[in-house]
Design a protein around this motif. Sequence first.
Motif, PDB file in Angstrom:
ATOM      1  N   THR A 112      -3.028   0.598  -0.371  1.00  0.00           N
ATOM      2  CA  THR A 112      -3.260  -0.148  -1.700  1.00  0.00           C
ATOM      3  C   THR A 112      -2.546   0.877  -3.024  1.00  0.00           C
ATOM      4  OG1 THR A 112      -4.750  -1.408  -1.357  1.00  0.00           O
ATOM      5  CG2 THR A 112      -4.899  -0.372  -3.507  1.00  0.00           C
ATOM      6  N   PRO A 113      -3.137   2.479  -2.674  1.00  0.00           N
ATOM      7  CA  PRO A 113      -2.612   3.273  -3.902  1.00  0.00           C
ATOM      8  C   PRO A 113      -1.106   3.363  -4.427  1.00  0.00           C
ATOM      9  CG  PRO A 113      -4.471   4.523  -2.564  1.00  0.00           C
ATOM     10  CD  PRO A 113      -3.880   2.966  -1.518  1.00  0.00           C
ATOM     11  N   LEU A 114      -0.377   2.900  -3.660  1.00  0.00           N
ATOM     12  CA  LEU A 114       1.528   2.454  -3.512  1.00  0.00           C
ATOM     13  C   LEU A 114       0.777   1.371  -4.008  1.00  0.00           C
ATOM     14  CD1 LEU A 114       4.016   3.463  -3.239  1.00  0.00           C
ATOM     15  CD2 LEU A 114       4.613   2.173  -1.048  1.00  0.00           C
ATOM     16  N   MET A 115       0.843   0.392  -4.515  1.00  0.00           N
ATOM     17  CA  MET A 115       0.406  -0.786  -4.449  1.00  0.00           C
ATOM     18  C   MET A 115       0.108  -1.114  -7.124  1.00  0.00           C
ATOM     19  SD  MET A 115      -1.366  -3.403  -0.906  1.00  0.00           S
ATOM     20  CE  MET A 115      -0.548  -4.478  -2.073  1.00  0.00           C
ATOM     21  N   LYS A 171       5.122  -8.333  -9.474  1.00  0.00           N
ATOM     22  CA  LYS A 171       3.985  -8.294  -8.995  1.00  0.00           C
ATOM     23  C   LYS A 171       4.026  -7.953  -7.536  1.00  0.00           C
ATOM     24  CE  LYS A 171       1.139 -11.977  -9.740  1.00  0.00           C
ATOM     25  NZ  LYS A 171       1.261 -13.018  -9.762  1.00  0.00           N
ATOM     26  N   VAL A 172       3.453  -7.306  -7.076  1.00  0.00           N
ATOM     27  CA  VAL A 172       2.803  -6.990  -5.955  1.00  0.00           C
ATOM     28  C   VAL A 172       2.673  -7.307  -4.704  1.00  0.00           C
ATOM     29  CG1 VAL A 172       2.441  -5.066  -4.149  1.00  0.00           C
ATOM     30  CG2 VAL A 172       3.800  -4.355  -6.218  1.00  0.00           C
ATOM     31  N   PHE A 173       2.191  -7.559  -3.527  1.00  0.00           N
ATOM     32  CA  PHE A 173       1.739  -8.499  -2.529  1.00  0.00           C
ATOM     33  C   PHE A 173       1.663  -8.210  -1.095  1.00  0.00           C
ATOM     34  CE2 PHE A 173       6.315 -10.419  -2.248  1.00  0.00           C
ATOM     35  CZ  PHE A 173       6.298 -10.239  -0.760  1.00  0.00           C
ATOM     36  N   SER A 174       0.699  -8.455  -0.480  1.00  0.00           N
ATOM     37  CA  SER A 174       0.556  -8.173   0.331  1.00  0.00           C
ATOM     38  C   SER A 174       0.231  -9.075   1.543  1.00  0.00           C
ATOM     39  CB  SER A 174      -0.412  -6.647   1.003  1.00  0.00           C
ATOM     40  OG  SER A 174      -1.428  -6.677   0.308  1.00  0.00           O
ATOM     41  N   LEU A 175       0.884  -9.765   2.662  1.00  0.00           N
ATOM     42  CA  LEU A 175       0.218 -10.767   3.533  1.00  0.00           C
ATOM     43  C   LEU A 175      -0.070  -9.992   4.652  1.00  0.00           C
ATOM     44  CD1 LEU A 175       3.029 -13.087   2.623  1.00  0.00           C
ATOM     45  CD2 LEU A 175       0.305 -12.706   2.081  1.00  0.00           C
ATOM     46  N   PRO A 176      -1.337 -10.024   5.493  1.00  0.00           N
ATOM     47  CA  PRO A 176      -1.678  -8.815   6.897  1.00  0.00           C
ATOM     48  C   PRO A 176      -1.583  -9.990   7.413  1.00  0.00           C
ATOM     49  CG  PRO A 176      -3.482  -9.512   5.013  1.00  0.00           C
ATOM     50  CD  PRO A 176      -2.851 -10.501   4.300  1.00  0.00           C
ATOM     51  N   ASN A 177      -1.037  -9.860   8.934  1.00  0.00           N
ATOM     52  CA  ASN A 177      -1.354 -10.429  10.561  1.00  0.00           C
ATOM     53  C   ASN A 177      -1.369  -9.580  11.117  1.00  0.00           C
ATOM     54  OD1 ASN A 177       0.108 -11.334  12.506  1.00  0.00           O
ATOM     55  ND2 ASN A 177       1.605 -12.867  11.702  1.00  0.00           N
ATOM     56  N   LYS A 185      10.810   1.957  -5.851  1.00  0.00           N
ATOM     57  CA  LYS A 185      10.493   2.880  -5.013  1.00  0.00           C
ATOM     58  C   LYS A 185       8.709   2.261  -4.013  1.00  0.00           C
ATOM     59  CE  LYS A 185       6.496   4.860  -8.034  1.00  0.00           C
ATOM     60  NZ  LYS A 185       6.998   5.748  -9.786  1.00  0.00           N
ATOM     61  N   MET A 186       9.223   1.362  -3.833  1.00  0.00           N
ATOM     62  CA  MET A 186       7.867   0.948  -2.441  1.00  0.00           C
ATOM     63  C   MET A 186       8.517   1.747  -1.027  1.00  0.00           C
ATOM     64  SD  MET A 186       7.104  -2.302  -1.070  1.00  0.00           S
ATOM     65  CE  MET A 186       5.820  -2.898  -2.836  1.00  0.00           C
ATOM     66  N   LEU A 187       9.439   1.408  -0.894  1.00  0.00           N
ATOM     67  CA  LEU A 187      10.141   1.827   0.358  1.00  0.00           C
ATOM     68  C   LEU A 187      10.275   3.387   0.769  1.00  0.00           C
ATOM     69  CD1 LEU A 187      13.619  -0.130   0.729  1.00  0.00           C
ATOM     70  CD2 LEU A 187      10.981   0.018   2.267  1.00  0.00           C
ATOM     71  N   ASP A 188      10.798   4.590  -0.695  1.00  0.00           N
ATOM     72  CA  ASP A 188      10.664   6.200  -0.707  1.00  0.00           C
ATOM     73  C   ASP A 188       9.081   6.165  -0.155  1.00  0.00           C
ATOM     74  OD1 ASP A 188      12.816   6.085  -1.268  1.00  0.00           O
ATOM     75  OD2 ASP A 188      12.757   6.419  -3.472  1.00  0.00           O
TER      76      ASP A 188
END
Length: 259
Positions: free
Chosen positions: A199-202, A213-219, A246-249
Amino acid sequence: MAIGLIIIGDEILSGKRADKHFSKVVELLSARGLQLGWAEYIGDQRARITATLCRTFASGDIVFCCGGIGATPDDHTRQCAAAALGVPLVLHPEAKTKIQERITEMAAEAGGALDLNSPENLQRLKMGEFPQGARIIPNPFNKIPGFSYNQHHFVPGFPVMAGPMIASVLDTEYAHLFHREAQLEKSVLVFDGVESHLTPLMEAIEAEFALVKVFSLPNVGDAQTRRHVELGVKGEPAQVEAAFAKMLDGLHTLGVNLS
């Protein structure tokens, strides 16, 4: 202005029929560079349908409404639209012509006598009673039209009819909106990741890139799939590219296991 979808029918809410409108409308919009902003399911309840239409007519949104425009006792959409608009239901002359054409075709197919003034055929004309001032939506499947009023568009509950009718409305009335904003989406799978850890990175990425927009889809995973989170960004292409880098870093700094 958003694009909304209203799906009406007790049979959908009870599970007697599976909804096919939502996925079709998403498909039609996506092919034109558009996106659904909201969707609602409503049973065959006049008060609720009328209240919903009062709200959506006032919103200024483009709205597609599927179902309830027939002429049987459980069809209320035409009446509710008129009530929400404060106008009477009137027989649309072009709708009358189309319905009578269909009646004539059915009589010819059955090899029977044609009486356009029979009680049964007069009842069928009620399917052409729309709020005063409405315009028709042609129905290539069986000629029984739907109707539009302002930016609301009412089509039958049968997907085989509704899909082509909605496509026609989009292409006829909203072509100027197609592909106006380029969009890009990029994502990565974070295996065995926990959303709270990410979450802090997002939050940092959304704060830095205003058009993303950042998204996260948990499985949760199963016998064939490892537990993971699909983490990604979507929006304006140039910012998406920078935000995703930046997200990958950030993910590499966190030491998580990526796809």
